[in-house]
Design an enzyme around this catalytic site. Structure first.
Site, short mmCIF file in Angstrom:
data_model
loop_
_atom_site.label_atom_id
_atom_site.label_comp_id
_atom_site.label_asym_id
_atom_site.label_seq_id
_atom_site.Cartn_x
_atom_site.Cartn_y
_atom_site.Cartn_z
N LYS B 104 0.82 -1.22 0.00
CA LYS B 104 0.00 0.00 0.00
C LYS B 104 0.85 1.26 0.00
O LYS B 104 0.59 2.21 0.74
CB LYS B 104 -0.98 -0.02 1.18
CG LYS B 104 -1.95 -1.22 1.14
CD LYS B 104 -3.04 -1.14 2.17
CE LYS B 104 -4.09 -2.23 2.01
NZ LYS B 104 -3.61 -3.62 2.16
N ARG B 105 1.86 1.30 -0.85
CA ARG B 105 2.72 2.46 -0.92
C ARG B 105 2.08 3.58 -1.72
O ARG B 105 1.17 3.35 -2.52
CB ARG B 105 4.06 2.08 -1.58
CG ARG B 105 4.90 1.08 -0.78
CD ARG B 105 5.26 1.60 0.59
NE ARG B 105 6.33 0.81 1.20
CZ ARG B 105 6.14 -0.16 2.09
NH1 ARG B 105 4.94 -0.48 2.51
NH2 ARG B 105 7.18 -0.81 2.60
#
Lengths: 307, 307
Positions: B104-105
């Protein structure tokens, strides 16, 4: 000590409201012919990376109230980069400099708890004073971070309005109630949520340990966001290389000059690239970074004096 | 080979649309008296972590089209955890199993590029087939990820509507045009953006390498999201432990049974906790995980057969 008080202590000690972003972009520091490489020739990439970060931290000790390593650049250098990150976090903390890790994490339930443990638990390799987090998944996903931060006297900075040109696409969407009367942007909704969560844990300085990331590139929003989050410390990226000026950030501060941190990174840490010498001595590199940091500190102080 | 084609190949080979989430929560696998620890007594935490992940990957080879390690749990174990992550990514890829790293960057400009390089560049320690990313910062911040993914035949899964209870707080906000006529939720706006970006790179299977994360816990949204993103592969978390059922996920699939992946993690990987034996043999642990994976695969296939 409460994170906000620790931070205020560092501000008082250095007379600085600036946070130096440690963004060791490998494309710049390892670029062929880079002045840093020339200056420290013969050193491994790992050693060069660490030497550079340590130099920035040494500058920060004098001219900044905190450092903000950017996780992305260390992750891009794999296990080696992350090992250096772990070491430089400890180096800065041992010097008493608050470390804000810019990692923009966010996830649900026990996954969020794991991220919190990775950065806000004293036993972690990456234990820092504060962490940036992303609120998109919802206020429930901020809770594990807040719990862990409260337990260990740490802080958080929640993304509210980011500094990039495209931040308006989702953050500035206008939310209307069904009767079409009240209108709020998404970022104002996030801000209200951050204020509500943060009010539960104020330090002696009367600021919360839950701060907000608000881009210095959108000064028109700062006054409104300050109203919505009166006890929130603003972390203001976008100063310098991204175009934010000392005048721009003024509305983020309270009348007494407290309540906000100005983050600057490239304009300070890569200041040595402007040196005429193609192979500057290490002391010249240090001095160029220190000069840029002092100038940024003074510019911000000057603007604040006129609030 | 294009990521979507590689994935379709894996689906065909295993007759499975399930992705096994590798979520090695240290609170569970290292809990005092944990059956895993009992079964592999005398091993170091690092060894136990790796053995467990390898076992899950071996199960996935037979019953899943991909594995999805959750970065948070590895990060929470510091450099040791990240070193194991690097090794198990390579282990799975060497077996030909697509690896979707759930990290989830999301970040801006050259920082986003650094995250992309960390996970989507073949020279990285953490090179994976696909990465989950967070769109909150704006569509411009997805671009560096898309560029790097396109260059290296990788995929992305952009968070559109997450599976947690509080995901409605920001994602479901209703956005109204000034004349108060058209109404869209924030997640629909994100979906439109994902579809637009993704349509630029379709594989032979006619699906994009830019997928979407859509919680299996909100079946009422799936039909609408499928309309908005017709060529997008949906990654559906929330199945199993979080309450999503095989019936719930049906609207995510096209009539031919393609276009979606069902992600399940705790219900599969911790299935051995239900064994009666307090100190099960390693083969029993493997078998419990394999049985749970096979059952999940078959349940999903069964639901899809009735579309």
């Amino acid at each position: 000590m409460h994170f906000a008080d620790r931070l205020q202590h560092a501000i008082d000690k250095t007379d600085s409201r600036i946070v130096i972003g440690i963004d060791p972009d490998p494309m710049r520091i390892f670029a062929p012919g880079s002045k840093l490489q020339q200056s420290f020739s013969g050193k491994s990439k790992e050693h060069l990376l660490e030497t550079f970060c340590v130099m920035v931290i040494d500058v920060a000790k004098q001219y900044a109230c905190a450092v903000k390593p950017q996780a992305a650049f260390f992750e891009s250098m794999g296990i080696t980069g992350l090992t250096v990150l772990s070491r430089i976090i400890k180096y800065a903390r041992n010097l008493g400099i608050p470390v804000i890790l810019d990692a923009k994490r966010g996830d649900i339930g026990n996954t969020g708890r794991a991220y919190a443990a990775a950065y806000l638990h004293p036993k972690s390799d990456f234990f820092v004073d504060a962490l940036t987090i992303n609120p998109f998944l919802g206020p429930d996903t901020l809770e594990p971070f807040v719990e862990m931060a409260n337990e260990n006297d740490c802080g958080l900075f929640v993304l509210v309005k980011t500094s990039n040109p495209g931040s308006s696409a989702f953050q500035d969407l206008k939310v209307t109630e069904e009767d079409c009367t009240s209108v709020q942007t998404v970022f104002e909704k996030v801000a209200a949520s951050v204020a509500a969560i943060g009010n539960l844990n104020l330090g002696n300085c009367n600021f919360s340990n839950v701060g907000a990331v608000v881009g210095a590139t959108y000064p028109e929003n700062l006054t409104r966001l300050r109203q919505l989050m009166p006890r929130t410390i603003f972390l203001l990226p976008g100063y310098g290389a991204q175009g934010g000026t000392a005048e721009d950030v003024k509305p983020a501060f309270l009348k007494d000059g407290r309540g906000a941190l100005v983050s600057s990174s490239r304009q300070i840490i890569f200041a040595y690239e402007q040196l005429d010498d193609l192979r500057p001595a290490p002391e010249e590199i240090y001095q160029a970074i220190a000069d840029a940091a002092r100038k940024t500190r003074d510019d911000v102080n000057c603007a604040i004096a006129s609030i």
